[in-house]
Design a protein around this motif. Sequence first.
Motif, PDB file in Angstrom:
ATOM      1  N   VAL A  37      17.837  59.024  19.823  1.00 31.50           N
ATOM      2  CA  VAL A  37      18.907  59.960  20.199  1.00 31.50           C
ATOM      3  C   VAL A  37      19.747  59.508  21.391  1.00 31.50           C
ATOM      4  O   VAL A  37      20.705  60.185  21.741  1.00 31.50           O
ATOM      5  CB  VAL A  37      18.332  61.374  20.505  1.00 31.50           C
ATOM      6  N   TRP A  38      19.416  58.402  22.008  1.00 28.20           N
ATOM      7  CA  TRP A  38      20.139  58.008  23.210  1.00 28.20           C
ATOM      8  C   TRP A  38      21.577  57.610  22.909  1.00 28.20           C
ATOM      9  O   TRP A  38      21.860  56.941  21.919  1.00 28.20           O
ATOM     10  CB  TRP A  38      19.440  56.831  23.866  1.00 28.20           C
ATOM     11  N   GLU A  39      22.466  57.987  23.829  1.00 22.92           N
ATOM     12  CA  GLU A  39      23.861  57.554  23.759  1.00 22.92           C
ATOM     13  C   GLU A  39      23.955  56.130  24.314  1.00 22.92           C
ATOM     14  O   GLU A  39      23.143  55.714  25.132  1.00 22.92           O
ATOM     15  CB  GLU A  39      24.744  58.492  24.583  1.00 22.92           C
ATOM     16  N   ARG A  40      24.973  55.416  23.881  1.00 21.80           N
ATOM     17  CA  ARG A  40      25.129  54.008  24.278  1.00 21.80           C
ATOM     18  C   ARG A  40      25.185  53.825  25.795  1.00 21.80           C
ATOM     19  O   ARG A  40      24.623  52.872  26.334  1.00 21.80           O
ATOM     20  CB  ARG A  40      26.384  53.436  23.604  1.00 21.80           C
ATOM     21  N   ALA A  41      25.847  54.731  26.526  1.00 23.04           N
ATOM     22  CA  ALA A  41      25.938  54.599  27.985  1.00 23.04           C
ATOM     23  C   ALA A  41      24.555  54.609  28.629  1.00 23.04           C
ATOM     24  O   ALA A  41      24.290  53.856  29.571  1.00 23.04           O
ATOM     25  CB  ALA A  41      26.808  55.711  28.561  1.00 23.04           C
ATOM     26  N   LYS A  42      23.665  55.421  28.117  1.00 18.56           N
ATOM     27  CA  LYS A  42      22.303  55.485  28.643  1.00 18.56           C
ATOM     28  C   LYS A  42      21.554  54.187  28.351  1.00 18.56           C
ATOM     29  O   LYS A  42      20.798  53.683  29.187  1.00 18.56           O
ATOM     30  CB  LYS A  42      21.576  56.684  28.033  1.00 18.56           C
ATOM     31  N   GLN A  97      12.508  55.628  22.969  1.00 22.69           N
ATOM     32  CA  GLN A  97      13.958  55.485  23.144  1.00 22.69           C
ATOM     33  C   GLN A  97      14.271  54.180  23.881  1.00 22.69           C
ATOM     34  O   GLN A  97      15.187  53.447  23.503  1.00 22.69           O
ATOM     35  CB  GLN A  97      14.537  56.679  23.912  1.00 22.69           C
ATOM     36  N   SER A 101      16.066  50.912  22.163  1.00 18.38           N
ATOM     37  CA  SER A 101      17.303  50.445  22.806  1.00 18.38           C
ATOM     38  C   SER A 101      17.233  48.957  23.097  1.00 18.38           C
ATOM     39  O   SER A 101      18.178  48.209  22.818  1.00 18.38           O
ATOM     40  CB  SER A 101      17.527  51.203  24.125  1.00 18.38           C
TER      41      SER A 101
END
Length: 191
Positions: A37-42, A97, A101
Motif C-alpha cells: 500500500v505504500w505510495e512512491r514518495a514513502k 512494505q 519496496s
Amino acid sequence: MLKIEKIKVESGLKLGNIIGDVEKGNLRIPRFQLEFVWERAKVVRLLDSIYRQFPIGSFFFWEAPKKYNNFFRNIAELRLPEPDERDHLTFVLDGQQRITSILDFLGDVFPLAAPYLGIYLDKVFSELPEEVKNRILSYRLDFNEFENYTTSEMREIYQRVNKYTSALTKQELRRSDFPGQFLDLSEDRKS
C-alpha cells in the motif's frame, strides 16, 4: 501465554542477505498480511534512508513450523519457487512494505524520483555506481525473530504491532522539521 524466551533479537543482518532469502523463497509473506500500500514518495524516502545509513526500524520475522509451509500469500511478480513440505520457511510479520519496496527498486521497477533530489535522481538500481549498490546491499538491519508460536499467536502479535502504533500528528512532524529556540520557547510557554 506468550513467552519472552521465544523471541530472538538480532542486529547486523545485511539487506542483501534478506533479499537473497526472499528470492530463494525462504522468506515469505503470511496470508494475513496487507497488500502492498505504500505510495512512491514513502518508498523513495525509505531508499534515501538506507543510502544515508539512517535507521529504518526493526523487522519482525516468524520462524514457522513446517506444518505452516502453505500459509503464505504468493506475490505473483516475484515468481518465487513453491516451497517443499521439507523446506524451512520464515514469514515477514512486520516489514513487508519495506521489503517489497526494496525488491521493486532492486528490480529496476522504478527510478529514484521526488522527493529524492540527489545526484542519482531518475536512476534505477542497475544504473547506480557499484559502490552505491554495495552500500545499499550491505545496509545492516535489526530484526526480531519469533519461534514456536502458533498462527493464532502470530496473528495477535501482528494485530498488536499494527493496531497500537500511532502515526505522528502534523504538529509532531513539524517539531522534527523545525527544531530550535522558537520551538523551545513555545514549549516553555505551554507549561
